[in-house]
Design a protein around this motif. Structure first.
Motif, PDB file in Angstrom:
ATOM      1  N   MET A   1       0.853  -1.179   0.000  1.00 34.34           N
ATOM      2  CA  MET A   1       0.000   0.000   0.000  1.00 34.34           C
ATOM      3  C   MET A   1       0.891   1.232   0.000  1.00 34.34           C
ATOM      4  N   GLN A   2       0.463   2.220  -0.781  1.00 30.69           N
ATOM      5  CA  GLN A   2       1.222   3.459  -0.872  1.00 30.69           C
ATOM      6  C   GLN A   2       0.251   4.630  -0.955  1.00 30.69           C
ATOM      7  N   VAL A   3       0.571   5.708  -0.247  1.00 30.20           N
ATOM      8  CA  VAL A   3      -0.217   6.937  -0.291  1.00 30.20           C
ATOM      9  C   VAL A   3       0.692   8.034  -0.832  1.00 30.20           C
ATOM     10  N   ILE A   4       0.238   8.709  -1.893  1.00 25.25           N
ATOM     11  CA  ILE A   4       1.039   9.764  -2.518  1.00 25.25           C
ATOM     12  C   ILE A   4       0.211  11.046  -2.560  1.00 25.25           C
ATOM     13  N   ASP A   5       0.713  12.094  -1.931  1.00 28.04           N
ATOM     14  CA  ASP A   5       0.078  13.406  -2.016  1.00 28.04           C
ATOM     15  C   ASP A   5       0.566  14.131  -3.263  1.00 28.04           C
ATOM     16  N   ASN A   6      -0.239  15.067  -3.752  1.00 28.54           N
ATOM     17  CA  ASN A   6       0.086  15.834  -4.964  1.00 28.54           C
ATOM     18  C   ASN A   6       0.429  14.894  -6.121  1.00 28.54           C
ATOM     19  N   PHE A   7      -0.444  13.925  -6.332  1.00 28.89           N
ATOM     20  CA  PHE A   7      -0.210  12.872  -7.328  1.00 28.89           C
ATOM     21  C   PHE A   7      -0.114  13.418  -8.743  1.00 28.89           C
ATOM     22  N   LEU A   8      -1.041  14.277  -9.112  1.00 28.99           N
ATOM     23  CA  LEU A   8      -1.060  14.860 -10.452  1.00 28.99           C
ATOM     24  C   LEU A   8      -0.542  16.292 -10.405  1.00 28.99           C
ATOM     25  N   SER A   9      -0.167  16.808 -11.563  1.00 25.49           N
ATOM     26  CA  SER A   9       0.181  18.230 -11.633  1.00 25.49           C
ATOM     27  C   SER A   9      -1.057  19.031 -11.238  1.00 25.49           C
ATOM     28  N   ILE A  88     -20.410   7.261   8.273  1.00 24.64           N
ATOM     29  CA  ILE A  88     -20.766   5.865   8.018  1.00 24.64           C
ATOM     30  C   ILE A  88     -19.541   5.157   7.447  1.00 24.64           C
ATOM     31  N   ILE A  89     -19.135   4.092   8.093  1.00 25.94           N
ATOM     32  CA  ILE A  89     -18.089   3.218   7.551  1.00 25.94           C
ATOM     33  C   ILE A  89     -18.825   2.066   6.879  1.00 25.94           C
ATOM     34  N   TYR A  90     -18.755   2.031   5.553  1.00 25.83           N
ATOM     35  CA  TYR A  90     -19.462   1.003   4.814  1.00 25.83           C
ATOM     36  C   TYR A  90     -18.803  -0.360   5.039  1.00 25.83           C
ATOM     37  N   LYS A  91     -19.554  -1.402   4.848  1.00 21.52           N
ATOM     38  CA  LYS A  91     -19.039  -2.755   5.100  1.00 21.52           C
ATOM     39  C   LYS A  91     -17.860  -3.070   4.177  1.00 21.52           C
ATOM     40  N   PRO A  92     -16.888  -3.836   4.692  1.00 22.88           N
ATOM     41  CA  PRO A  92     -15.718  -4.190   3.878  1.00 22.88           C
ATOM     42  C   PRO A  92     -16.113  -4.980   2.635  1.00 22.88           C
ATOM     43  N   HIS A  93     -15.308  -4.788   1.602  1.00 20.63           N
ATOM     44  CA  HIS A  93     -15.545  -5.488   0.340  1.00 20.63           C
ATOM     45  C   HIS A  93     -14.228  -5.635  -0.414  1.00 20.63           C
ATOM     46  N   VAL A 116      -8.091   0.498   4.919  1.00 18.54           N
ATOM     47  CA  VAL A 116      -7.449  -0.708   4.404  1.00 18.54           C
ATOM     48  C   VAL A 116      -6.890  -1.399   5.646  1.00 18.54           C
ATOM     49  N   LYS A 117      -7.494  -2.549   5.968  1.00 16.50           N
ATOM     50  CA  LYS A 117      -7.234  -3.226   7.242  1.00 16.50           C
ATOM     51  C   LYS A 117      -7.551  -2.238   8.357  1.00 16.50           C
ATOM     52  N   ASP A 118      -6.602  -1.923   9.239  1.00 20.24           N
ATOM     53  CA  ASP A 118      -6.896  -1.004  10.338  1.00 20.24           C
ATOM     54  C   ASP A 118      -6.347   0.400  10.085  1.00 20.24           C
ATOM     55  N   ARG A 119      -5.886   0.663   8.868  1.00 19.32           N
ATOM     56  CA  ARG A 119      -5.330   1.979   8.545  1.00 19.32           C
ATOM     57  C   ARG A 119      -6.386   2.839   7.847  1.00 19.32           C
ATOM     58  N   PHE A 120      -6.512   4.083   8.307  1.00 25.30           N
ATOM     59  CA  PHE A 120      -7.456   5.029   7.712  1.00 25.30           C
ATOM     60  C   PHE A 120      -6.686   6.023   6.856  1.00 25.30           C
ATOM     61  N   ILE A 121      -7.073   6.129   5.587  1.00 27.04           N
ATOM     62  CA  ILE A 121      -6.479   7.096   4.669  1.00 27.04           C
ATOM     63  C   ILE A 121      -7.535   8.156   4.427  1.00 27.04           C
ATOM     64  N   GLN A 122      -7.284   9.356   4.931  1.00 24.98           N
ATOM     65  CA  GLN A 122      -8.267  10.437   4.837  1.00 24.98           C
ATOM     66  C   GLN A 122      -8.300  11.020   3.431  1.00 24.98           C
ATOM     67  N   SER A 123      -9.498  11.426   3.016  1.00 22.25           N
ATOM     68  CA  SER A 123      -9.670  12.093   1.728  1.00 22.25           C
ATOM     69  C   SER A 123      -8.977  13.448   1.770  1.00 22.25           C
ATOM     70  N   LYS A 124      -8.021  13.601   0.894  1.00 18.25           N
ATOM     71  CA  LYS A 124      -7.297  14.861   0.740  1.00 18.25           C
ATOM     72  C   LYS A 124      -7.142  15.066  -0.755  1.00 18.25           C
ATOM     73  N   GLU A 125      -7.556  16.225  -1.247  1.00 18.98           N
ATOM     74  CA  GLU A 125      -7.553  16.403  -2.694  1.00 18.98           C
ATOM     75  C   GLU A 125      -6.163  16.190  -3.287  1.00 18.98           C
ATOM     76  N   ASN A 126      -6.163  15.501  -4.417  1.00 18.40           N
ATOM     77  CA  ASN A 126      -4.974  15.131  -5.172  1.00 18.40           C
ATOM     78  C   ASN A 126      -4.075  14.128  -4.439  1.00 18.40           C
ATOM     79  N   ARG A 127      -4.634  13.422  -3.489  1.00 16.69           N
ATOM     80  CA  ARG A 127      -3.941  12.294  -2.844  1.00 16.69           C
ATOM     81  C   ARG A 127      -4.402  11.031  -3.542  1.00 16.69           C
ATOM     82  N   VAL A 128      -3.483  10.096  -3.758  1.00 13.31           N
ATOM     83  CA  VAL A 128      -3.857   8.808  -4.320  1.00 13.31           C
ATOM     84  C   VAL A 128      -3.462   7.707  -3.348  1.00 13.31           C
TER      85      VAL A 128
END
Length: 157
Positions: A1-9, A88-93, A116-128
């Protein structure tokens, strides 16, 4: 798993964001979030599914697909999760039951995100978020914006 900020120009990201988070962009009601969560709803726009382009907006994804170095797409779509008073945390899938690559590009800042598992990745614009989306994961909606928007791409490298 990888989180990248400022993914796109900034230019590429703003073009995508301003097109999708706009009153003229078509979003369609889905009566359930995933096969394991049929109590909650959301809105979506499918760009690509079943090896077939499904949208006249498909070209909008070009900078993302290029940056991901995707060799083959399985599915690409926009998810729009409406705000509620409580998160709301939707059911895992699993997106698919076979190993593949997944990318979630967050289009706006909000208190929602992806587990993803027990890690929470917050919505941040242009983060992937890059991960094997055949693994269990959960989405959320948000409580602090009108909607939580992201682009979900399933692909092979």
């Amino acid at each position: 798993m990888q989180v990248i900020d400022n993914f796109l120009s900034e230019n590429d990201f703003l073009k995508i964001k301003k097109t999708i988070i706009h009153s003229s962009f078509p979003l369609y009601y889905s009566e359930y979030v995933n096969d394991n969560d049929k109590l909650n709803y959301y809105f979506l726009h499918t760009f690509y599914d079943g090896f077939v382009p499904m949208s006249s907006y498909m070209d909008l994804l070009s900078p993302i697909i290029k940056k991901l170095e995707a060799k083959a797409l399985l599915r690409a779509k926009v998810n729009c999760f409406p705000r509620t008073e409580k998160l709301i945390i939707y059911k895992p899938h699993r997106d698919y039951n076979f190993k593949h690559d997944g990318a979630i590009l967050y289009l706006n800042n909000c208190d929602g995100g992806t587990y993803v598992k027990d890690r929470f990745i917050q919505s941040k614009e242009n983060r992937v978020l890059l991960f094997d989306s055949s693994q269990q994961h959960s989405s959320t909606n948000c409580t602090d914006k009108n909607c939580r928007f992201n682009i979900n791409i399933n692909f092979f490298k």
